[in-house]
Design an enzyme around this catalytic site. Structure first.
Site, PDB file in Angstrom:
ATOM      1  N   HIS A   1      -4.254   4.370   1.817  1.00 37.24           N
ATOM      2  CA  HIS A   1      -4.185   2.954   1.450  1.00 37.24           C
ATOM      3  C   HIS A   1      -3.847   2.083   2.653  1.00 37.24           C
ATOM      4  CE1 HIS A   1       0.264   2.359   1.108  1.00 37.24           C
ATOM      5  NE2 HIS A   1       0.290   3.614   0.721  1.00 37.24           N
TER       6      HIS A   1
ATOM      7  N   HIS B   1       9.500   1.456   2.882  1.00 40.29           N
ATOM      8  CA  HIS B   1       9.654   0.243   2.064  1.00 40.29           C
ATOM      9  C   HIS B   1      10.837  -0.618   2.517  1.00 40.29           C
ATOM     10  CE1 HIS B   1       6.943   1.258  -1.592  1.00 40.29           C
ATOM     11  NE2 HIS B   1       6.464   1.775  -0.486  1.00 40.29           N
TER      12      HIS B   1
ATOM     13  N   ASP C   1       4.168   3.507   6.151  1.00 39.94           N
ATOM     14  CA  ASP C   1       3.582   3.754   4.826  1.00 39.94           C
ATOM     15  C   ASP C   1       2.594   2.611   4.585  1.00 39.94           C
ATOM     16  OD1 ASP C   1       2.970   3.993   2.156  1.00 39.94           O
ATOM     17  OD2 ASP C   1       5.000   3.661   1.433  1.00 39.94           O
TER      18      ASP C   1
ATOM     19  N   GLU D   1      -2.629  -0.167  -3.373  1.00 40.76           N
ATOM     20  CA  GLU D   1      -1.938   1.049  -3.816  1.00 40.76           C
ATOM     21  C   GLU D   1      -0.536   0.708  -4.286  1.00 40.76           C
ATOM     22  OE1 GLU D   1       0.481   4.829  -3.367  1.00 40.76           O
ATOM     23  OE2 GLU D   1       0.788   2.853  -2.501  1.00 40.76           O
ATOM     24  N   GLU D   2       0.116  -0.169  -3.547  1.00 39.21           N
ATOM     25  CA  GLU D   2       1.529  -0.459  -3.802  1.00 39.21           C
ATOM     26  C   GLU D   2       1.743  -1.253  -5.096  1.00 39.21           C
ATOM     27  OE1 GLU D   2       3.800   0.952  -2.218  1.00 39.21           O
ATOM     28  OE2 GLU D   2       3.165   1.331  -0.159  1.00 39.21           O
TER      29      GLU D   2
ATOM     30  N   ASP E   1      -1.031  10.023   2.877  1.00 37.85           N
ATOM     31  CA  ASP E   1      -0.083   8.927   2.727  1.00 37.85           C
ATOM     32  C   ASP E   1       1.139   9.216   3.592  1.00 37.85           C
ATOM     33  OD1 ASP E   1       1.248   6.661   1.680  1.00 37.85           O
ATOM     34  OD2 ASP E   1       0.399   6.988  -0.306  1.00 37.85           O
TER      35      ASP E   1
END
Lengths: 362, 332, 352
Positions: A77, A326, A182, A211-212, A234
């Protein structure tokens, strides 16, 4: 056993430069423009077919040459977690919403870049002098926070603009420190695999969007490609930190840095097809590439929607471990990145039609 | 039918690891299907009948997976930490016995069990009798299911995995009893239902049915001081689902099923389930949409190692489904 | 000319809870029949109306998705002639006590939602809000008659009559989303006298409030090149004044966020500006909460636009809307569609 890693499959200056460009770009879910441009520039010269679909996925086909080629989809992604400006207040400060899974405790006192022009701003916090001890026991909620781009920002920022953390890419000895590892790791690895695509398969590389916010891009990408099997590439958290009570063993580390690519057996969205897991293990063992199993449990990757597409697609995921995903700053090892690239390449070279011809079994 | 049920409920098959139970199903079907195939997610799909002029392509789905556990870490002393596969209630874990797919057995333990305190999954561990990490036969990623023998209480039956092996037993029985049908019926023994209705999603796409039914268990409101009030009780007949939290059964099918049950004097009850989902959702949402319904079996203590169903409900469900599948399906 | 107020009132008079859309579908059919070339019903109950374009074949297809289903309640259990209920769609239980409702049993039965006195409820409820599981519907019949006429699984709809308020505002239940069906009808009417190259597929979709079922399935069958999803959005009003609400009666919302193709946002914004149709950017940072969540990811993916009609008091029986905004939405969609040409798709691109 001999170590027969393709010398070309190394992380060198060129690969690091590309990753830096990818990490420093802004691509909040739903607005992946900047990363898409970098991807398109990189893949157009080497692909047999490149398509941007209705959601903004980049779908790249690189055909092999052999007979009976298996159609293998790899998905990485392009999007990252971030923010959207939602309101300009009279005091020239901007309210915002988080996009993707962000712990709001990570936000106060951070620098951000807003909009396509990457205008610098900050998320401030009340001076400690003006807070009470009781107040400091509560989280500051996102609805109370503002982005401040200075008093003369005027109309240069509008509601709807996206923003990210302002972190710039750095190398720290064996590590990389950046935002959005990420999943720029995955994007970089797919580009590299396309450059060195094994001849025995048709490589269907999906650089996916959104994706998130719910694995949305991968769903339509998988439908369009209709592959025989798939691997999501990923980045996954490494929680290999001490427990508070140092006597306790950390039994929930998810992955560990320096332990190599993380192979998925099960996460919340996918129960891996063991045939592909076994293939990855075999490739790693035969070529002496370190790998680890990601601890089964939570989280999810693009594989979560890919494997349920059409009549079903045997799937799993492989991730580069990275600490502090994140948040504004992640830290990961270059070696883990390189080994992920090598493991995937070694596994792809071993794909034959027999692999998925029979029934799903252990 | 009880021996088939016993065999089904005592075979392990947590979601994603249905190969043993699939073989048992395949054997149970024997030569009674016209065609048997397995798709990429491990769904076993048995076809019976050819589509006639009045007929449709019908999917009947019963899931064969069960809830289970997966090892996430083997600690220095050989204890196994685990995560859940499907909806596991920590309350029903402590003291439970498990069996790994390779036959390794163990028990679920916990330190500091306090009265009145609900354990978390992360407080629990599996003890397989190993004395060290090196001596533990279980690896990260290995899977186990609960181990509990089948008990026949006469009118009632108790076992782990009545959810949803009882429906698999019903589907096999229906397949065998269905001597003539205008339809092309695809009996899907689906996988990975407990983790989000995954197998039926791909099976429904592959079968591409005109109409579909799930068979699954449902909760009841017939135990002392039920926490969930619900107008479903053991022994009141197969439940015709109106809705659950995953889908709304096609009202035309509901009416048709009710009518058929009345005609044949088969007891039935109507089901409104406020929490829970079934393969019916996956069938309804596939491709351009499919009218879908669900026949449910009332079941007490769902997702505990002792799930209880009523024998008459099971037999009546078979009767109802045989009748339904033997006739043209009228969508009013 | 369609009388919008009359059309809405007729639609509000019909039930049609998620999964049980037949009554409203029949009314929409009647209104779309003269405005379309073909009508059909999908396998799960969405209404499809095709109005053919005048362009050369093969023509591109634009889909308009306006969900027709309503939120409401369902009979979960029957106790001594009183009905325990569960919700279909999202209902705040605090608005239910004292509401007039209609129970769709073997015949339609007027009823009222009753809140039992607190001494009959668990002590923990006290004088706080009473959850739905404690409420009943009383239809005024004796238990034996109820048993005959009502069964578990029957639907229960709001029975509040629509009200005309000042300034062309209307209040009533289920304006979410019958106003969008009305706007789609106005759009089809406007297209009667316009040339348009593309085939227009108007879809009154089923099950939005529960499963997005109509939006997941109809596009699979129709295979549109573009989709316009129209739904209500939040209007500013009591308790609803942050960034996610748009001014009431001051123009339509044009959705902006991951569910929406940015080129379609731009096209709608440009069209609204050119025609001087008032609009506001409706920010949807994550999911849009509309059919677009599903339509966008059907098959290989479909570029979506989202048009919103600002609405106050959403999911109550007194939802309130400005008829001006409904007309604006209908006109904006019609003008957008009339402008579609065989090469419009080349402009719906990601790389600007």
């Amino acid at each position: 056993m001999t170590k027969k890693i393709d010398e070309a499959l190394k992380i060198g200056a060129e690969q690091i430069e590309l990753l830096e460009k990818l990490c420093n770009a802004t691509a909040v879910s739903g607005d992946e423009h900047e990363v898409r441009q970098i991807v398109l520039e990189a893949v157009k010269p080497i692909a047999d077919e490149v398509k941007v679909d209705a959601l903004g996925n980049v779908l790249v086909t690189k055909l092999g040459t052999g007979e009976n080629r298996v159609r293998v989809m790899l998905a990485a992604h392009m999007d990252e977690i971030g923010f959207m400006i939602v309101k300009k207040h009279d005091d020239n400060l901007f309210a915002f919403e988080c996009i993707g899974g962000i712990d709001e405790r990570q936000l106060p006192g951070k620098a951000v870049l807003v909009g396509r022009d990457h205008l610098p701003g900050v998320i401030g916090a009340k001076p400690i002098h003006m807070t009470t001890a009781k107040e400091r026991q509560n989280k500051i909620s996102v609805s109370e926070m503002r982005m401040d781009l200075g008093p003369e920002i005027g109309d240069k920022v509008k509601p709807g603009d996206r923003a990210t953390f302002a972190t710039r890419f750095e190398e720290l000895g064996p590590s990389i420190r950046a935002k959005a590892l990420d999943n720029r790791f995955g994007v970089a690895i797919l580009i590299e695999l396309l450059r060195h695509a094994p001849e025995n398969i048709d490589l269907l590389a999906a650089f996916t969007v959104q994706e998130e916010v719910g694995l949305r891009g991968a769903r339509v990408a998988a439908y369009a490609f209709d592959p025989d099997m798939a691997i999501a590439v990923d980045s996954t958290p490494a929680y290999d930190l001490p427990t508070w009570d140092a006597e306790d063993e950390n039994v929930q580390y998810n992955t560990r840095l320096d332990a190599g690519p993380a192979i998925y057996v099960m996460d919340r969205a996918t129960i891996a097809d063991r045939r592909i897991v076994n293939l990855l293990v075999k490739a790693g063992e035969e070529e002496q590439i370190p790998f680890q199993f990601r601890q089964p449990g939570g989280g999810g990757t693009d594989a979560g929607v890919i494997h349920k597409t059409r009549s079903g697609i045997p799937s799993t995921s492989v991730s580069v471990p990275s600490r502090y995903a994140h948040t504004a700053i992640s830290i990961a090892r270059k070696d883990d990145w390189e080994h992920t690239l090598q493991l995937l390449h070694a596994a792809l070279r071993r794909v034959t039609p027999d692999l998925i011809a029979g029934e799903r079994r252990d | 039918m009880k021996s088939l049920i016993q065999q089904l409920v005592e075979t392990p098959g947590p979601s994603g690891f249905e190969y043993e139970i699939r073989d048992v199903i395949r054997e149970g079907i024997g030569a009674d299907a016209d065609d048997v195939r397995v798709d990429a997610l491990g769904n076993l799909i048995a076809r019976k009948g050819e589509k006639t002029e009045q007929g449709l392509r019908v999917m009947v789905s019963a899931h064969i997976d069960e809830i289970g556990l997966m090892a996430t870490h083997i600690d220095d002393n050989g204890f196994i930490r685990f995560t859940n596969i499907g909806g596991i209630n920590p309350l029903t874990c402590y003291g439970g016995r498990v069996r790994f797919m390779d036959g390794t057995r163990g028990v679920i333990g916990m330190d500091g069990l306090e009265r009145g305190k609900m354990p978390k999954l992360s407080d629990l561990f599996i003890d397989v009798g190993a004395t060290s990490k090196a001596g533990c036969p279980v690896k990260v990623g290995d899977v186990c299911g609960f181990e509990r023998p089948f008990i026949d209480l006469g009118k009632r039956m108790v076992a782990k995995s009545m959810d949803d092996r009882i429906s698999a037993a019903i589907a096999i029985e229906v397949l065998k009893q269905l001597k003539s049908t205008p339809h092309e019926v695809h009996f899907v023994f689906s996988t990975q239902e407990e983790v989000g209705i995954r197998g039926a999603t791909t099976a429904a796409f592959g079968v591409d049915p005109d109409v579909g039914f799930a068979i699954d268990v449902t909760r009841t409101g017939d135990t002392p001081r039920p926490g969930t009030k619900m107008a479903v009780a053991l022994g009141d007949g197969p439940a015709i689902k109106v809705r659950d939290s995953s889908f709304i059964a096609d009202p035309r099918l509901v009416d048709w099923m009710v009518k058929a049950a009345k005609e044949a004097n088969i007891p039935y009850q109507l089901e409104v389930l406020e929490a829970g989902g079934t393969d019916g959702r996956a069938i309804q949402m596939t491709r351009a949409g499919v009218p879908a319904g669900c026949v449910s079996i009332a079941c007490r203590y769902i997702h505990s190692p002792s799930e209880m169903v009523d024998t008459d409900d099971v037999e009546n469900a078979v009767k109802l489904l045989v009748k339904l599948l033997g006739e043209p399906i009228l969508l009013g | 000319m369609i009388d919008l107020s009359e059309l809405l009132k007729e639609m509000l008079s019909a039930s049609g809870l998620s999964g049980f859309e037949r009554p409203i579908r029949e009314i929409i059919k009647k209104h779309w029949e003269p405005l379309t070339d073909e009508l059909s019903v999908s396998k799960i109950g969405s209404l499809h109306g095709l109005k053919r374009g005048q362009g050369a074949e093969p023509r591109h297809r634009v889909l308009i998705s306006a969900h027709m289903d309503a939120i409401g309640m369902m009979v979960a259990e029957i106790h001594e002639g009183l009905l325990r209920i569960t919700e279909i769609g999202g209902i705040d239980h605090r608005i239910l006590p004292g509401q007039p409702v209609l129970v769709h049993g073997r015949e339609a039965l007027p009823g009222v939602v009753v809140q039992p006195p607190s001494h009959l409820l668990p002590e923990s409820v006290g004088d706080g809000p009473v959850e739905m599981k404690y409420l009943f519907v009383d239809v005024g019949l004796r238990p034996e008659d109820v048993k005959e006429k009502v069964r578990v699984g029957d639907t229960v709809s709001y029975a509040q009559q629509p009200l005309d308020l000042t300034g062309e505002a209307m209040a009533g239940h289920t304006l979410d989303n019958r106003v969008s069906v009305a706007a789609t009808t106005l759009c089809l009417e406007a297209l009667q006298n316009r040339l348009h190259d593309w085939d227009v597929w108007a879809v009154a979709s089923a099950q939005e409030e529960e499963t997005l079922g109509g939006a997941l399935t109809s596009p699979f069958e129709i295979k549109p090149d573009l989709a316009i999803v129209i739904d209500v959005c939040f209007a500013e009003g009591p308790g609803s004044n942050d960034w996610s609400s748009l001014p009431f009666g001051k123009g339509v919302g044009i959705g902006y966020g991951p569910n929406i193709h940015p080129a379609l946002y731009d096209a709608f914004e440009a069209k609204a500006k050119a025609l001087e149709i008032p609009y506001n950017r409706d920010l949807m940072p994550k999911m849009s909460g509309t059919d677009a969540m599903a339509v966008q990811i059907v098959a290989e993916g479909i570029p979506c636009a989202v048009i919103g009609i600002p609405l106050r008091y959403m999911h109550t029986p007194v939802e309130t809307v400005s008829l001006k905004d409904v007309r604006r939405a209908g006109r904006l969609m019609a003008e957008f569609i009339a402008d579609l040409t065989p090469d419009t798709l080349n402009k719906i691109r990601w790389e600007e």
